[in-house]
Design an enzyme around this catalytic site. Structure first.
Site: not given
Ligand code: WQD
Length: 337
Positions: A124, A149, A153
């Protein structure tokens, strides 16, 4: 060639099963359904026109894994099976270490016992933490993980690097950026459990009226519109990258090999840009409000994908719009399930 896909009933695993079969490989699934649904198998049968063999069991089971590698005449392994919820990993670190690292060690032991060397590992972009700059290349320093998590990785990659230096293994670690979307047939897709923590499933559920307004976690970041920047990649592009990585591993003549590859679109989009794009493709406004920043969020990260293009001969072919269209079609087919 028979390819074992651990976690093959999961989101990325199931789409990779489709890409493998489309490329002429025989995928065989191992999954304990701890974070996936058996209905995925019916979806795969509808897409592929045949029943993909599936063994329901935990990858920590060494004798069982030996048996499967032998009986199914496995030539390569793509390893997805792992817990992946960032927040949950902080509440249950032992479960994450045991499952994510324990199953990796068990699998490696079984592969070596059976003389299988081709291994694709699901890593990741979280290993980069908050990169100094973006786009980030594979040479960027691995930063201290901000979650258990993310740590599993990073530790997984270090284990693989050292084991591949000592034992006959050809290992490709794939650093995913943000996988989104669904197969265009809407027969398989993301099945988040409970309230989605990831952005796109929350957006599609909010648009379907299953959730209240989306909370955007902060709009006071130093970015073009104040919201965080990510590299969103269509899950089918990601799936096809696994086929390219497997072919790369098979082609390697050295007996000891380890390398890492970024799998992203190479473009960064802010949360608000994604929301606007979703409103455009869905044809209706998305209810949202600005909330507090989420702890641990990286401000901006997107991939430099030149190495994957040069060495794997792979790049993304699908746009953000297409990924959101496929995600929305999948959500509409799910209804209020
Ligand atoms: C993306 C953006 C949030 C939800 C994580 C893990 C990564 C992988 C993918 C497993 C961010 C914003 C999100 C919401 C929001 N996981 N957001 N409101 O955090 O980049 O990655 O998931 O393999 O390893 O770290 O993905 O989709 O959670 O967030 O504003 O209700 O959307 O702040 O900027 P992230 P995400």
């Amino acid at each position: 060639m028979n390819i074992l896909v651990t976690g093959g009933a999961g989101f990325i695993g199931s789409h990779t099963v489709v890409a493998l079969a489309n490329a002429g490989f025989n995928p065989i699934i191992v999954d304990d359904f701890s974070n996936s649904e058996p209905t995925v198998l019916a979806g795969l049968k509808n897409i592929l026109g045949y029943e993909v063999p599936c063994h329901i069991f935990d990858c920590n089971n060494y004798p069982g894994m030996l048996q499967i590698l032998r009986d199914e005449k496995i030539s390569g392994v793509i390893h997805f099976a792992a817990f992946k919820a960032v927040g949950e990993s902080m509440q249950e670190p032992l479960a994450y270490y045991r499952n994510n690292l324990g199953s990796l060690l068990t699998l490696l032991d079984a592969m070596l016992a059976e003389g299988i060397s081709n291994f694709i590992f699901s890593s990741s972009c979280t290993v980069y933490g908050e990169p100094d700059t973006s786009p980030v290349t594979e040479k960027a320093p691995v930063k201290p993980a901000t979650s258990v998590y993310g740590q599993t990785k990073q530790m997984g990659e270090e284990i693989l690097r050292n084991v591949a230096a000592a034992k006959p293994l050809k290992i490709v670690a794939l650093r995913y950026f943000n996988p989104i979307g669904a197969h265009p047939s809407a027969l398989i897709g993301e099945l988040p459990r409970g309230v989605p923590s990831n952005l796109v499933p929350f957006v599609t559920q909010a648009a379907a009226g299953l959730r209240d307004a989306l909370t955007i976690f902060g709009d006071d970041y130093p970015t073009s519109d104040g919201t965080c920047v990510r590299d969103y990649i269509h899950v089918m592009d990601l799936a096809e990258a696994h086929v390219a990585a497997l072919r790369h591993s098979i082609k390697i003549v050295e007996s000891n090999f380890f390398d890492t590859f970024n799998l992203g679109s190479g473009k960064g989009n802010t949360v608000l840009e994604l929301v606007r794009t979703f409103e455009k493709i869905s044809g209706h406004p998305l209810p949202y409000h600005i909330g507090a920043r989420r702890k641990g969020d990286v401000i901006a990260v997107w991939a430099d994908v030149q190495k994957s293009y040069d060495l794997l001969g792979w790049h993304t072919k699908r746009s953000l719009e297409e990924a959101l269209e496929d995600a929305w079609r999948w959500q509409q087919r799910l209804g209020d399930r």
